[in-house]
Design a protein around this motif. Structure first.
Motif, PDB file in Angstrom:
ATOM      1  N   GLN A   6      -5.539   0.695 -10.843  1.00  0.00           N
ATOM      2  CA  GLN A   6      -5.921   0.219  -9.579  1.00  0.00           C
ATOM      3  C   GLN A   6      -4.903   0.084  -8.258  1.00  0.00           C
ATOM      4  OE1 GLN A   6      -8.664  -2.714 -11.095  1.00  0.00           O
ATOM      5  NE2 GLN A   6     -10.438  -1.661 -10.517  1.00  0.00           N
ATOM      6  N   LYS A   7      -3.743  -0.157  -8.807  1.00  0.00           N
ATOM      7  CA  LYS A   7      -2.430  -0.425  -7.826  1.00  0.00           C
ATOM      8  C   LYS A   7      -2.199   0.932  -7.313  1.00  0.00           C
ATOM      9  CE  LYS A   7       0.053  -4.102  -9.297  1.00  0.00           C
ATOM     10  NZ  LYS A   7       0.985  -4.689  -9.827  1.00  0.00           N
ATOM     11  N   ILE A   8      -3.044   1.333  -6.343  1.00  0.00           N
ATOM     12  CA  ILE A   8      -2.752   2.591  -5.547  1.00  0.00           C
ATOM     13  C   ILE A   8      -3.268   2.427  -4.225  1.00  0.00           C
ATOM     14  CG2 ILE A   8      -4.750   3.895  -6.591  1.00  0.00           C
ATOM     15  CD1 ILE A   8      -2.933   6.327  -6.328  1.00  0.00           C
ATOM     16  N   THR A   9      -2.618   2.749  -3.161  1.00  0.00           N
ATOM     17  CA  THR A   9      -2.842   2.765  -1.846  1.00  0.00           C
ATOM     18  C   THR A   9      -2.338   3.883  -0.928  1.00  0.00           C
ATOM     19  OG1 THR A   9      -3.591   1.251   0.045  1.00  0.00           O
ATOM     20  CG2 THR A   9      -1.265   0.891  -1.071  1.00  0.00           C
ATOM     21  N   THR A  10      -2.718   3.697   0.332  1.00  0.00           N
ATOM     22  CA  THR A  10      -1.859   4.730   1.119  1.00  0.00           C
ATOM     23  C   THR A  10      -1.365   3.902   2.437  1.00  0.00           C
ATOM     24  OG1 THR A  10      -3.852   5.235   2.629  1.00  0.00           O
ATOM     25  CG2 THR A  10      -3.502   6.711   0.687  1.00  0.00           C
ATOM     26  N   ILE A  11      -0.393   4.390   2.964  1.00  0.00           N
ATOM     27  CA  ILE A  11       0.305   3.850   4.150  1.00  0.00           C
ATOM     28  C   ILE A  11      -0.820   3.912   5.410  1.00  0.00           C
ATOM     29  CG2 ILE A  11       1.221   6.128   5.296  1.00  0.00           C
ATOM     30  CD1 ILE A  11       2.927   2.643   5.149  1.00  0.00           C
ATOM     31  N   THR A  12      -1.651   4.796   5.318  1.00  0.00           N
ATOM     32  CA  THR A  12      -3.024   4.760   6.291  1.00  0.00           C
ATOM     33  C   THR A  12      -3.812   3.534   6.087  1.00  0.00           C
ATOM     34  OG1 THR A  12      -2.757   7.083   6.516  1.00  0.00           O
ATOM     35  CG2 THR A  12      -4.818   6.073   7.412  1.00  0.00           C
ATOM     36  N   SER A  13      -4.100   3.213   4.927  1.00  0.00           N
ATOM     37  CA  SER A  13      -4.726   2.077   4.584  1.00  0.00           C
ATOM     38  C   SER A  13      -4.318   0.781   5.151  1.00  0.00           C
ATOM     39  CB  SER A  13      -5.237   1.920   2.876  1.00  0.00           C
ATOM     40  OG  SER A  13      -6.043   3.226   2.617  1.00  0.00           O
ATOM     41  N   ILE A  14      -2.820   0.797   4.693  1.00  0.00           N
ATOM     42  CA  ILE A  14      -2.185  -0.523   5.163  1.00  0.00           C
ATOM     43  C   ILE A  14      -2.251  -0.585   6.675  1.00  0.00           C
ATOM     44  CG2 ILE A  14       0.212  -1.587   5.109  1.00  0.00           C
ATOM     45  CD1 ILE A  14       0.876  -0.019   2.414  1.00  0.00           C
ATOM     46  N   THR A  76       5.235  -2.610  10.474  1.00  0.00           N
ATOM     47  CA  THR A  76       4.751  -3.513   9.653  1.00  0.00           C
ATOM     48  C   THR A  76       4.103  -3.230   8.583  1.00  0.00           C
ATOM     49  OG1 THR A  76       4.052  -5.084  11.760  1.00  0.00           O
ATOM     50  CG2 THR A  76       2.788  -5.464   9.751  1.00  0.00           C
ATOM     51  N   ALA A  77       3.229  -2.013   8.621  1.00  0.00           N
ATOM     52  CA  ALA A  77       2.971  -1.236   7.509  1.00  0.00           C
ATOM     53  C   ALA A  77       3.975  -0.949   6.535  1.00  0.00           C
ATOM     54  CB  ALA A  77       1.962  -0.200   7.765  1.00  0.00           C
ATOM     55  N   GLU A  78       4.950  -0.302   7.000  1.00  0.00           N
ATOM     56  CA  GLU A  78       6.242  -0.009   6.017  1.00  0.00           C
ATOM     57  C   GLU A  78       6.594  -1.119   5.301  1.00  0.00           C
ATOM     58  OE1 GLU A  78       8.850   2.175   8.974  1.00  0.00           O
ATOM     59  OE2 GLU A  78       7.728   3.893   8.708  1.00  0.00           O
ATOM     60  N   ARG A  79       6.785  -2.234   6.081  1.00  0.00           N
ATOM     61  CA  ARG A  79       7.344  -3.334   5.296  1.00  0.00           C
ATOM     62  C   ARG A  79       6.457  -3.789   4.332  1.00  0.00           C
ATOM     63  NH1 ARG A  79       8.436  -4.862  10.692  1.00  0.00           N
ATOM     64  NH2 ARG A  79       6.715  -6.519  10.817  1.00  0.00           N
ATOM     65  N   TYR A  80       5.193  -3.890   4.433  1.00  0.00           N
ATOM     66  CA  TYR A  80       4.272  -4.236   3.484  1.00  0.00           C
ATOM     67  C   TYR A  80       3.916  -3.250   2.466  1.00  0.00           C
ATOM     68  CZ  TYR A  80       2.818  -8.473   5.625  1.00  0.00           C
ATOM     69  OH  TYR A  80       2.446  -9.855   6.017  1.00  0.00           O
ATOM     70  N   ALA A  81       4.316  -1.860   2.735  1.00  0.00           N
ATOM     71  CA  ALA A  81       4.270  -0.864   1.757  1.00  0.00           C
ATOM     72  C   ALA A  81       5.599  -1.000   0.875  1.00  0.00           C
ATOM     73  CB  ALA A  81       4.453   0.551   2.284  1.00  0.00           C
ATOM     74  N   LEU A  83       7.012  -3.886   0.213  1.00  0.00           N
ATOM     75  CA  LEU A  83       6.579  -5.065  -0.727  1.00  0.00           C
ATOM     76  C   LEU A  83       5.771  -4.660  -1.884  1.00  0.00           C
ATOM     77  CD1 LEU A  83       7.284  -8.132  -1.270  1.00  0.00           C
ATOM     78  CD2 LEU A  83       5.347  -8.549   0.376  1.00  0.00           C
ATOM     79  N   LEU A  84       4.826  -4.076  -1.515  1.00  0.00           N
ATOM     80  CA  LEU A  84       3.517  -3.611  -2.309  1.00  0.00           C
ATOM     81  C   LEU A  84       4.374  -2.670  -3.473  1.00  0.00           C
ATOM     82  CD1 LEU A  84       0.634  -2.716  -0.104  1.00  0.00           C
ATOM     83  CD2 LEU A  84       0.529  -4.534  -1.956  1.00  0.00           C
ATOM     84  N   SER A  85       5.309  -1.695  -3.105  1.00  0.00           N
ATOM     85  CA  SER A  85       6.212  -0.894  -4.133  1.00  0.00           C
ATOM     86  C   SER A  85       6.806  -1.920  -5.136  1.00  0.00           C
ATOM     87  CB  SER A  85       6.946   0.085  -3.360  1.00  0.00           C
ATOM     88  OG  SER A  85       6.123   0.944  -2.645  1.00  0.00           O
ATOM     89  N   GLN A  86       7.403  -2.787  -4.444  1.00  0.00           N
ATOM     90  CA  GLN A  86       8.072  -3.796  -5.426  1.00  0.00           C
ATOM     91  C   GLN A  86       7.409  -4.404  -6.359  1.00  0.00           C
ATOM     92  OE1 GLN A  86      10.286  -6.171  -2.392  1.00  0.00           O
ATOM     93  NE2 GLN A  86      11.425  -4.470  -1.628  1.00  0.00           N
ATOM     94  N   ASN A  87       6.038  -4.560  -6.216  1.00  0.00           N
ATOM     95  CA  ASN A  87       5.288  -5.122  -7.126  1.00  0.00           C
ATOM     96  C   ASN A  87       4.324  -4.088  -7.964  1.00  0.00           C
ATOM     97  OD1 ASN A  87       5.281  -8.531  -6.423  1.00  0.00           O
ATOM     98  ND2 ASN A  87       5.944  -7.286  -4.591  1.00  0.00           N
ATOM     99  N   GLY A  88       4.812  -3.108  -7.950  1.00  0.00           N
ATOM    100  CA  GLY A  88       4.274  -2.086  -8.845  1.00  0.00           C
ATOM    101  C   GLY A  88       3.086  -1.385  -8.269  1.00  0.00           C
ATOM    102  N   TYR A 149      -3.615 -12.299  -0.862  1.00  0.00           N
ATOM    103  CA  TYR A 149      -4.587 -12.348  -1.832  1.00  0.00           C
ATOM    104  C   TYR A 149      -4.189 -11.055  -2.858  1.00  0.00           C
ATOM    105  CZ  TYR A 149      -9.585 -11.801  -3.150  1.00  0.00           C
ATOM    106  OH  TYR A 149     -10.599 -11.790  -3.947  1.00  0.00           O
ATOM    107  N   VAL A 150      -3.715  -9.946  -2.582  1.00  0.00           N
ATOM    108  CA  VAL A 150      -3.628  -8.914  -3.360  1.00  0.00           C
ATOM    109  C   VAL A 150      -2.311  -9.412  -4.374  1.00  0.00           C
ATOM    110  CG1 VAL A 150      -2.757  -6.542  -3.393  1.00  0.00           C
ATOM    111  CG2 VAL A 150      -4.563  -7.302  -1.885  1.00  0.00           C
ATOM    112  N   LEU A 151      -1.306  -9.960  -3.828  1.00  0.00           N
ATOM    113  CA  LEU A 151      -0.143 -10.059  -4.593  1.00  0.00           C
ATOM    114  C   LEU A 151       0.174 -11.438  -5.348  1.00  0.00           C
ATOM    115  CD1 LEU A 151       2.373  -8.708  -2.047  1.00  0.00           C
ATOM    116  CD2 LEU A 151       1.576  -7.689  -4.131  1.00  0.00           C
ATOM    117  N   ASP A 152      -0.805 -12.461  -4.780  1.00  0.00           N
ATOM    118  CA  ASP A 152      -0.386 -13.925  -5.612  1.00  0.00           C
ATOM    119  C   ASP A 152      -1.910 -14.167  -6.047  1.00  0.00           C
ATOM    120  OD1 ASP A 152      -0.272 -16.664  -5.923  1.00  0.00           O
ATOM    121  OD2 ASP A 152       0.508 -17.108  -4.133  1.00  0.00           O
ATOM    122  N   PRO A 153      -1.801 -14.247  -7.335  1.00  0.00           N
ATOM    123  CA  PRO A 153      -3.225 -14.600  -8.160  1.00  0.00           C
ATOM    124  C   PRO A 153      -3.657 -16.068  -8.097  1.00  0.00           C
ATOM    125  CG  PRO A 153      -1.505 -13.571  -9.792  1.00  0.00           C
ATOM    126  CD  PRO A 153      -0.945 -13.893  -8.499  1.00  0.00           C
ATOM    127  N   ALA A 154      -2.651 -17.033  -7.769  1.00  0.00           N
ATOM    128  CA  ALA A 154      -3.043 -18.575  -7.532  1.00  0.00           C
ATOM    129  C   ALA A 154      -3.890 -18.508  -6.104  1.00  0.00           C
ATOM    130  CB  ALA A 154      -1.809 -19.466  -7.534  1.00  0.00           C
TER     131      ALA A 154
END
Length: 171
Positions: A6-14, A76-81, A83-88, A149-154
């Motif tokens: 489920q760890k899949i998304t698009t730049i458009t979604s971001i 902003t979307a590219e920076r979050y993309a 970060l998401l990529s770095q987290n699998g 929320y997506v990246l930090d389980p706590a």
């Protein structure tokens, strides 16, 4: 825990999530955005929920309505993309069915969580979604809450089960 599948998304979604967060932090209602861009409120709601694609023309019109450069939202979307990529996460440049987009699913879960529903508008703009992610000197990263929320389980657990605040006494 979100599975690797489920760890899949698009730049458009971001981009859409960044626009939705920007709208919320400014205290703007979905119907107002819809009016600004010449769409019905239900049409804009479908875009925000991922049920309809965010078309390029709509993206530009929403950015202009918010008086934000489209390039700022894209950056902003590219920076979050990244970060998401770095987290699998796999961040695609092609479209996905909304049911296959793990980020959209997690974002919707956040926005409907007790913690997500209790977020107040940030009209002063000191810590806008457009500023993130911010890499701090102490090696922490400051994220927009939806991405945290997506990246930090706590953090996710605190949003799903916020601590109870005792009622004020009538004394």
């Amino acid at each position: 825990m979100i599975s690797e599948m489920q760890k899949i998304t698009t730049i458009t979604s971001i981009c859409m999530i960044v626009l939705r967060e920007l709208r919320a932090e400014r205290g703007i209602h979905q119907a107002q955005v819809a009016d600004w861009i010449g769409k019905t409120p239900s049409a804009w709601t479908k875009v925000e929920s991922g049920k309809s694609p965010l078309q390029f023309e709509t993206f530009i019109r929403v950015c202009n309505s918010f008086q934000v450069m489209p390039s700022a939202v894209m950056a902003t979307a590219e920076r979050y993309a990244a970060l998401l990529s770095q987290n699998g996460w796999a961040v695609l440049s092609s479209e996905l069915e909304s049911g296959d987009d793990g980020l959209l699913h997690q974002a919707q879960e956040y926005w409907t969580s007790p913690g997500g529903r209790n977020v107040h508008p940030n009209r002063w703009g000191f810590s806008s979604v457009l500023n993130g992610p911010i890499y701090n000197l102490d090696n922490t990263i400051t994220l927009a809450a939806v991405f945290q929320y997506v990246l930090d389980p706590a953090f996710k657990m605190t949003q799903l089960n916020p601590p109870l605040v005792p009622a004020a006494s009538g004394i």
